[in-house]
Motif scaffolding. Structure first.
Motif, PDB file in Angstrom:
ATOM      1  N   PHE A   1      -0.818   0.844 -15.125  1.00 10.29           N
ATOM      2  CA  PHE A   1      -1.393   1.388 -13.890  1.00 10.29           C
ATOM      3  C   PHE A   1      -0.782   2.740 -13.528  1.00 10.29           C
ATOM      4  CE2 PHE A   1      -2.455  -3.148 -12.914  1.00 10.29           C
ATOM      5  CZ  PHE A   1      -3.819  -2.961 -12.685  1.00 10.29           C
ATOM      6  N   SER A   2      -1.574   3.565 -12.829  1.00  8.04           N
ATOM      7  CA  SER A   2      -1.056   4.822 -12.283  1.00  8.04           C
ATOM      8  C   SER A   2      -0.198   4.519 -11.058  1.00  8.04           C
ATOM      9  CB  SER A   2      -2.201   5.726 -11.832  1.00  8.04           C
ATOM     10  OG  SER A   2      -3.312   5.641 -12.692  1.00  8.04           O
ATOM     11  N   GLN A   3      -0.558   3.450 -10.372  1.00 10.22           N
ATOM     12  CA  GLN A   3       0.104   3.094  -9.105  1.00 10.22           C
ATOM     13  C   GLN A   3       0.031   1.588  -8.940  1.00 10.22           C
ATOM     14  OE1 GLN A   3       0.967   5.176  -5.895  1.00 10.22           O
ATOM     15  NE2 GLN A   3       1.844   3.150  -5.497  1.00 10.22           N
ATOM     16  N   ILE A   4       1.112   0.973  -8.450  1.00 13.33           N
ATOM     17  CA  ILE A   4       0.988  -0.429  -8.023  1.00 13.33           C
ATOM     18  C   ILE A   4       1.451  -0.545  -6.577  1.00 13.33           C
ATOM     19  CG2 ILE A   4       1.066  -1.515 -10.297  1.00 13.33           C
ATOM     20  CD1 ILE A   4       3.997  -2.133  -9.909  1.00 13.33           C
ATOM     21  N   VAL A   5       0.838  -1.472  -5.864  1.00 13.64           N
ATOM     22  CA  VAL A   5       1.186  -1.731  -4.473  1.00 13.64           C
ATOM     23  C   VAL A   5       1.673  -3.172  -4.409  1.00 13.64           C
ATOM     24  CG1 VAL A   5       0.335  -1.841  -2.095  1.00 13.64           C
ATOM     25  CG2 VAL A   5      -0.554  -0.083  -3.652  1.00 13.64           C
ATOM     26  N   LEU A   6       2.972  -3.348  -4.185  1.00 12.47           N
ATOM     27  CA  LEU A   6       3.543  -4.693  -4.155  1.00 12.47           C
ATOM     28  C   LEU A   6       3.804  -5.070  -2.701  1.00 12.47           C
ATOM     29  CD1 LEU A   6       6.104  -4.371  -7.119  1.00 12.47           C
ATOM     30  CD2 LEU A   6       3.738  -5.177  -7.175  1.00 12.47           C
TER      31      LEU A   6
ATOM     32  N   ASN B   1     -11.673  -6.653   4.922  1.00 12.37           N
ATOM     33  CA  ASN B   1     -11.821  -5.749   6.074  1.00 12.37           C
ATOM     34  C   ASN B   1     -10.747  -4.668   6.086  1.00 12.37           C
ATOM     35  OD1 ASN B   1     -13.752  -7.552   6.692  1.00 12.37           O
ATOM     36  ND2 ASN B   1     -12.788  -8.369   8.551  1.00 12.37           N
ATOM     37  N   ARG B   2      -9.733  -4.831   5.269  1.00 12.44           N
ATOM     38  CA  ARG B   2      -8.624  -3.865   5.273  1.00 12.44           C
ATOM     39  C   ARG B   2      -8.722  -2.842   4.145  1.00 12.44           C
ATOM     40  NH1 ARG B   2      -3.525  -7.271   4.794  1.00 12.44           N
ATOM     41  NH2 ARG B   2      -2.491  -5.290   5.230  1.00 12.44           N
ATOM     42  N   VAL B   3      -9.761  -2.986   3.315  1.00 11.35           N
ATOM     43  CA  VAL B   3      -9.915  -2.040   2.196  1.00 11.35           C
ATOM     44  C   VAL B   3     -10.354  -0.687   2.769  1.00 11.35           C
ATOM     45  CG1 VAL B   3     -11.280  -1.535   0.134  1.00 11.35           C
ATOM     46  CG2 VAL B   3     -10.441  -3.868   0.533  1.00 11.35           C
ATOM     47  N   PRO B   4      -9.609   0.387   2.483  1.00 12.03           N
ATOM     48  CA  PRO B   4      -9.892   1.687   3.122  1.00 12.03           C
ATOM     49  C   PRO B   4     -11.062   2.430   2.471  1.00 12.03           C
ATOM     50  CG  PRO B   4      -7.971   1.884   1.703  1.00 12.03           C
ATOM     51  CD  PRO B   4      -8.437   0.458   1.586  1.00 12.03           C
ATOM     52  N   LEU B   5     -12.289   1.983   2.786  1.00 13.12           N
ATOM     53  CA  LEU B   5     -13.473   2.598   2.183  1.00 13.12           C
ATOM     54  C   LEU B   5     -13.760   3.964   2.785  1.00 13.12           C
ATOM     55  CD1 LEU B   5     -15.858  -0.512   2.211  1.00 13.12           C
ATOM     56  CD2 LEU B   5     -14.685   0.466   0.235  1.00 13.12           C
TER      57      LEU B   5
ATOM     58  N   TYR C   1       6.644  -0.885  -2.525  1.00 15.01           N
ATOM     59  CA  TYR C   1       6.972  -2.292  -2.300  1.00 15.01           C
ATOM     60  C   TYR C   1       7.267  -2.514  -0.820  1.00 15.01           C
ATOM     61  CZ  TYR C   1       9.533  -6.634  -1.967  1.00 15.01           C
ATOM     62  OH  TYR C   1       9.933  -7.880  -1.582  1.00 15.01           O
ATOM     63  N   GLY C   2       6.777  -3.594  -0.257  1.00 17.52           N
ATOM     64  CA  GLY C   2       7.187  -3.980   1.091  1.00 17.52           C
ATOM     65  C   GLY C   2       6.075  -4.641   1.881  1.00 17.52           C
TER      66      GLY C   2
ATOM     67  N   ASN D   1      -1.174  -1.325   3.865  1.00 15.47           N
ATOM     68  CA  ASN D   1      -1.744  -0.463   4.909  1.00 15.47           C
ATOM     69  C   ASN D   1      -1.666   1.026   4.550  1.00 15.47           C
ATOM     70  OD1 ASN D   1      -2.336  -2.680   6.478  1.00 15.47           O
ATOM     71  ND2 ASN D   1      -0.318  -2.671   7.469  1.00 15.47           N
ATOM     72  N   GLN D   2      -0.823   1.382   3.595  1.00 19.52           N
ATOM     73  CA  GLN D   2      -0.703   2.794   3.199  1.00 19.52           C
ATOM     74  C   GLN D   2      -1.678   3.187   2.089  1.00 19.52           C
ATOM     75  OE1 GLN D   2       3.943   2.402   3.851  1.00 19.52           O
ATOM     76  NE2 GLN D   2       3.506   4.276   2.720  1.00 19.52           N
ATOM     77  N   LEU D   3      -2.550   2.248   1.707  1.00 20.79           N
ATOM     78  CA  LEU D   3      -3.417   2.506   0.558  1.00 20.79           C
ATOM     79  C   LEU D   3      -4.277   3.759   0.746  1.00 20.79           C
ATOM     80  CD1 LEU D   3      -4.270   1.550  -2.225  1.00 20.79           C
ATOM     81  CD2 LEU D   3      -5.911  -0.002  -1.155  1.00 20.79           C
ATOM     82  N   ASP D   4      -4.822   3.936   1.955  1.00 19.37           N
ATOM     83  CA  ASP D   4      -5.699   5.088   2.201  1.00 19.37           C
ATOM     84  C   ASP D   4      -4.972   6.403   1.879  1.00 19.37           C
ATOM     85  OD1 ASP D   4      -8.088   6.267   2.974  1.00 19.37           O
ATOM     86  OD2 ASP D   4      -7.418   6.534   5.055  1.00 19.37           O
ATOM     87  N   GLU D   5      -3.748   6.535   2.395  1.00 19.73           N
ATOM     88  CA  GLU D   5      -3.017   7.796   2.155  1.00 19.73           C
ATOM     89  C   GLU D   5      -2.552   7.921   0.694  1.00 19.73           C
ATOM     90  OE1 GLU D   5       1.383   7.404   3.799  1.00 19.73           O
ATOM     91  OE2 GLU D   5       0.023   6.375   5.180  1.00 19.73           O
TER      92      GLU D   5
END
Ligand code: NAD
Ligand code: ZN
Length: 364
Positions: free
Chosen positions: A175-180, A58-62, A14-15, A20-24
């Motif tokens: 979900f295995s993970q959520i990004v809030l 553009n921020r999706v960490p492909l 959360y935050g 921005n931490q999605l890639d890691e």
């Protein structure tokens, strides 16, 4: 008494800027060269930006063979849509490392369902119900861009199938993970934000006024209710704090109904949605507007929120419907037994007769 032992989301971040931490976050879940599939709400297809001003796509960490698929959520998710997406992925990649849903409740539900259908045979329609899913899906991540539905924490994914609108409720669904990341909901249009936000408010009222209530649900429900009251009644204008609070209200409201149930507004709104395709958030608002007899204090407060936020709630949507159409809605609604039992108690069938429900639908 037998208590439910329910599965929750595995990881939560959360935050502001946590996206921005999605890639890691994804890195340890990549399996060889099997791609991550980003199911992104089609609202973002043309470069719509979120709170930081940058286009979200553009921020999706492909990486490697990763792919963005834009989710068409013009209509709420259907089993046919889920099956088609899962087939497309199996045909193209065989297997995938994970499915990441980025969007409103509809996209989150699609992501959960597609993840499950990557490993379970047949059609998603076969799994509409309770605990029918037999295998864990692939790794799945939910990233809300609208807050209120609680789909980010729930153990269901609501789908319209050939014969019914019902979720794939199972321990494999969360979900295995959520990004809030509150930045992602910052630019939502006022009306949409309100309708989806009111889904959360209504979850709270239905949970807190329901017969299934226990302290677990109450604690989360009261917190979510306070947050909704703060942002929709006490604040003079919408700001970053409102995004933060709405995001947590949705989470807590979802946790509240996880151990209780929703009630009259949802049961009636499901009928509208099935027959007329009325969307979940606005449908709940249309119904809530007429529920004084069931939730007097909640409805009075809801009306204050509507007025303060200058929202128009449609009226007259059932005008001119045929007896047969009313019957369809009544059948769908009365089929939601746990919702009615939560709202009105064990004897609900004596209280909510077909005639009474018809009269309510005629008012909408
Ligand atoms: P939604 O996902 O249906 O999206 C509504 C509209 O808003 C769409 O046009 C979408 O493209 C757009 N949108 C999404 N994010 C946006 C943004 N940041 N800015 C501007 N537009 C944006 O709306 P919702 O209210 O979040 O979700 C409703 C869905 O959630 C329904 O399908 C309902 O069945 C489901 N739901 C699921 C659960 C659950 O527990 N699984 C609970 C409640 C509702
Ligand atoms: Zn809801």
């Amino acid at each position: 008494m037998k208590f439910r032992n329910f599965k929750m989301v595995d990881y939560v971040i959360y935050g502001h800027g946590s996206f921005n931490q999605l890639d890691e976050i994804l890195a340890p879940h990549r399996k060889g060269d099997a791609p991550m599939i980003f199911l992104v709400d089609h609202y973002f297809e043309k470069g719509a930006a979120t709170g930081d001003g940058k286009p979200l796509v553009n921020r999706v960490p492909l990486r490697g063979k990763d792919k963005i698929i834009f989710a068409d959520v013009t209509y709420e998710p259907k089993t046919t849509q889920v099956d088609k997406l899962a087939k497309q992925l199996k045909d193209e990649f065989g297997t995938v490392s994970g499915v990441i849903g980025i969007g409103g409740g509809s996209t989150l539900d699609l992501a959960k369902a597609v993840s499950l259908m990557m490993t379970n045979p047949g059609s998603s329609a076969d799994y509409q119900g309770w605990d029918l899913v037999k295998q864990a899906g692939v790794y799945k991540v939910g990233i809300p861009t609208l807050s209120g539905t609680g789909a980010e924490v729930s153990r269901t994914t609501v789908l319209t199938g050939p014969t019914r609108k019902l979720g794939m409720n199972s321990d494999f669904t969360p979900f295995s993970q959520i990004v809030l990341d509150p930045e992602l909901i910052a630019n939502a249009p006022v009306n949409q934000r309100f309708y989806t936000g009111m889904d959360c408010y209504i979850h709270c009222i239905e949970s807190l006024e329901g017969t299934y209530l226990n302290e677990f649900s109450k604690s989360y429900g009261e917190k979510a209710l306070n947050l909704c009251q703060h942002i929709f009644l006490e604040k003079d204008s919408w700001d970053t704090e409102c995004d933060e609070k709405l995001m947590m209200a949705s989470y807590a409201g979802g946790m509240s109904i996880a151990y209780s149930q929703v009630g009259v507004a949802h049961a009636v709104s499901y009928g509208l949605s099935y027959l007329l395709g009325t969307k979940h958030g606005i449908g709940n608002c249309i119904v809530m507007n007429h529920l004084e007899p069931y939730y007097p204090a909640g409805v009075a407060e809801f009306k204050k929120m509507v007025e303060k936020n200058k929202i128009d709630i449609p009226v007259g949507i059932c005008k001119g419907l045929t007896d047969e159409q009313f019957d369809t809605m009544i059948n769908v609604s009365l089929g939601m037994k746990p919702l009615w039992e939560n709202a009105l108690g064990k004897d609900w069938e004596k209280i909510m007769t077909r005639d009474k429900l018809r009269a309510l639908y005629e008012k909408l």
